[in-house]
Design a protein around this motif. Structure first.
Motif, mmCIF file in Angstrom:
data_model
loop_
_atom_site.group_PDB
_atom_site.id
_atom_site.type_symbol
_atom_site.label_atom_id
_atom_site.label_comp_id
_atom_site.label_asym_id
_atom_site.label_seq_id
_atom_site.Cartn_x
_atom_site.Cartn_y
_atom_site.Cartn_z
ATOM 1 N N GLY A 40 14.425 2.784 -3.106
ATOM 2 C CA GLY A 40 14.432 2.663 -1.651
ATOM 3 C C GLY A 40 13.251 3.373 -1.014
ATOM 4 O O GLY A 40 12.617 2.845 -0.087
ATOM 5 N N LEU A 41 12.944 4.564 -1.497
ATOM 6 C CA LEU A 41 11.806 5.307 -0.948
ATOM 7 C C LEU A 41 10.497 4.559 -1.153
ATOM 8 O O LEU A 41 9.642 4.525 -0.265
ATOM 9 N N LYS A 42 10.349 3.940 -2.329
ATOM 10 C CA LYS A 42 9.140 3.156 -2.586
ATOM 11 C C LYS A 42 8.977 2.050 -1.544
ATOM 12 O O LYS A 42 7.878 1.852 -0.980
ATOM 13 N N VAL A 43 10.047 1.345 -1.258
ATOM 14 C CA VAL A 43 9.978 0.233 -0.300
ATOM 15 C C VAL A 43 9.733 0.744 1.122
ATOM 16 O O VAL A 43 8.994 0.128 1.898
ATOM 17 N N VAL A 44 10.335 1.869 1.473
ATOM 18 C CA VAL A 44 10.076 2.463 2.793
ATOM 19 C C VAL A 44 8.598 2.774 2.944
ATOM 20 O O VAL A 44 7.980 2.494 3.993
ATOM 21 N N THR A 45 7.987 3.355 1.912
ATOM 22 C CA THR A 45 6.560 3.681 1.971
ATOM 23 C C THR A 45 5.714 2.427 2.140
ATOM 24 O O THR A 45 4.790 2.382 2.965
ATOM 25 N N GLN A 46 6.030 1.395 1.379
ATOM 26 C CA GLN A 46 5.287 0.144 1.479
ATOM 27 C C GLN A 46 5.431 -0.482 2.865
ATOM 28 O O GLN A 46 4.465 -1.012 3.431
ATOM 29 N N THR A 47 6.634 -0.417 3.422
ATOM 30 C CA THR A 47 6.887 -1.004 4.730
ATOM 31 C C THR A 47 6.144 -0.244 5.827
ATOM 32 O O THR A 47 5.563 -0.856 6.736
ATOM 33 N N LEU A 48 6.157 1.067 5.754
ATOM 34 C CA LEU A 48 5.407 1.873 6.729
ATOM 35 C C LEU A 48 3.927 1.492 6.720
ATOM 36 O O LEU A 48 3.299 1.366 7.782
ATOM 37 N N ARG A 49 3.369 1.290 5.536
ATOM 38 C CA ARG A 49 1.955 0.948 5.435
ATOM 39 C C ARG A 49 1.663 -0.381 6.131
ATOM 40 O O ARG A 49 0.642 -0.532 6.828
ATOM 41 N N LEU A 50 2.556 -1.349 5.967
ATOM 42 C CA LEU A 50 2.378 -2.644 6.609
ATOM 43 C C LEU A 50 2.551 -2.555 8.125
ATOM 44 O O LEU A 50 1.779 -3.145 8.893
ATOM 45 N N GLU A 51 3.565 -1.825 8.549
ATOM 46 C CA GLU A 51 3.887 -1.772 9.976
ATOM 47 C C GLU A 51 2.842 -1.004 10.783
ATOM 48 O O GLU A 51 2.717 -1.237 11.991
ATOM 49 N N HIS A 52 2.085 -0.121 10.143
ATOM 50 C CA HIS A 52 1.114 0.695 10.861
ATOM 51 C C HIS A 52 -0.325 0.409 10.435
ATOM 52 O O HIS A 52 -1.219 1.240 10.645
ATOM 53 N N VAL A 53 -0.553 -0.773 9.863
ATOM 54 C CA VAL A 53 -1.880 -1.100 9.356
ATOM 55 C C VAL A 53 -2.931 -1.131 10.465
ATOM 56 O O VAL A 53 -4.120 -0.906 10.223
ATOM 57 N N ALA A 54 -2.529 -1.390 11.698
ATOM 58 C CA ALA A 54 -3.483 -1.435 12.805
ATOM 59 C C ALA A 54 -3.838 -0.049 13.335
ATOM 60 O O ALA A 54 -4.714 0.079 14.199
ATOM 61 N N GLU A 55 -3.159 0.988 12.830
ATOM 62 C CA GLU A 55 -3.417 2.347 13.275
ATOM 63 C C GLU A 55 -4.145 3.139 12.189
ATOM 64 O O GLU A 55 -4.076 2.788 11.016
ATOM 65 N N PRO A 56 -4.838 4.208 12.569
ATOM 66 C CA PRO A 56 -5.508 5.049 11.567
ATOM 67 C C PRO A 56 -4.522 5.986 10.860
ATOM 68 O O PRO A 56 -4.683 7.208 10.846
#
Length: 245
Positions: free
Chosen positions: A149-165
């Motif tokens: 679950g933690l792995k997927v949360v990390t991957q999702t955060l990266r996608l959701e905030h790709v437009a931010e630094p």
């Protein structure tokens, strides 16, 4: 410029080693954990700040966030395994505890600290996962489910905030010889804890993982390390995966 890092679960093991490594690289480190005496001693040692925080308690996490201004690096290290039971015999409450600390704890802390990470134009979140987030093994269903679950949360955060630094990295250790992890998992049974490392002459130690976190945090902001899987040399990819931390 002063750089600030915050490490959860900083009272022992990988968390304490990571706080020391980041302080050695020039960060002012906020040491967050439940055990006040340990983090206060650590903060004094490294010139940081101690904040008592339980990542499973929303009010405690909110108080942690309110004491911060800006933040450059967040290391979500608090976690743990609390049993070695089969799926058939597992206590659902124990599984809920593992999910709470390993997944929901990361959710609470990351949500609360994203404004601080954005304050100086972007920051880095390092989630301490596990190779247990990549395999299944007997007696590890609750812990492996949480780390998947933690792995997927990390991957999702990266996608959701790709437009931010903002950057999101998972560091996934294999067998790390820390005293408390195994003792907690096996209810204080030292023999069971020690048997975990049989067959591997030189497991990783907390400082090895701390060095990986320090390296990731040292890279320029345009460099994103998605994940780092790190095992001891003696632990082959398929060698007794049930021993992986």
């Amino acid at each position: 410029m002063t750089r600030t890092a915050l490490v959860t679960g900083a009272s022992s093991g990988i968390g304490a080693a990571t706080a020391r490594a980041l302080a050695g690289d020039g960060f002012t480190v906020v040491c967050a954990a439940r055990r006040a005496d340990r983090i206060e001693a650590l903060a004094q040692e490294i010139g940081g700040t101690a904040v008592v925080c339980d990542v499973t308690d929303a009010a405690s996490v909110q108080a942690l966030a309110e004491g911060l201004g800006s933040l450059d690096v967040l290391v979500n290290n608090a976690g743990g395994a609390f049993d070695a039971a089969s799926v058939e015999t597992a206590d659902p409450e124990t599984w809920a505890r593992m999910y709470d600390v390993n997944v929901l704890g990361v959710l609470r802390v990351t949500q609360a600290l994203l404004p601080a990470l954005r304050a100086d134009g972007g920051g880095l979140v390092v989630n301490i996962g596990s190779t247990a987030g990549r395999v299944a093994y007997e007696g590890g269903g609750g812990y492996t489910a949480a780390k998947h679950g933690l792995k997927v949360v990390t991957q999702t955060l990266r996608l959701e905030h790709v437009a931010e630094p903002l950057r999101f990295t998972e560091v996934a250790p294999g067998m790390v010889a820390t005293e408390e992890f195994g003792l907690v998992r096996f209810g204080g049974d030292q023999d069971k804890r020690d048997k975990t490392y049989e067959g591997v002459a030189e497991p990783l130690v907390a400082d090895d993982i701390a060095e990986v976190v320090r390296w990731v945090a040292s890279l320029p902001s345009h460099v994103d390390i998605d994940e780092v899987v790190v095992r001891p040399r003696a632990q082959a990819a398929q060698h007794k995966v049930h021993r992986e931390g």
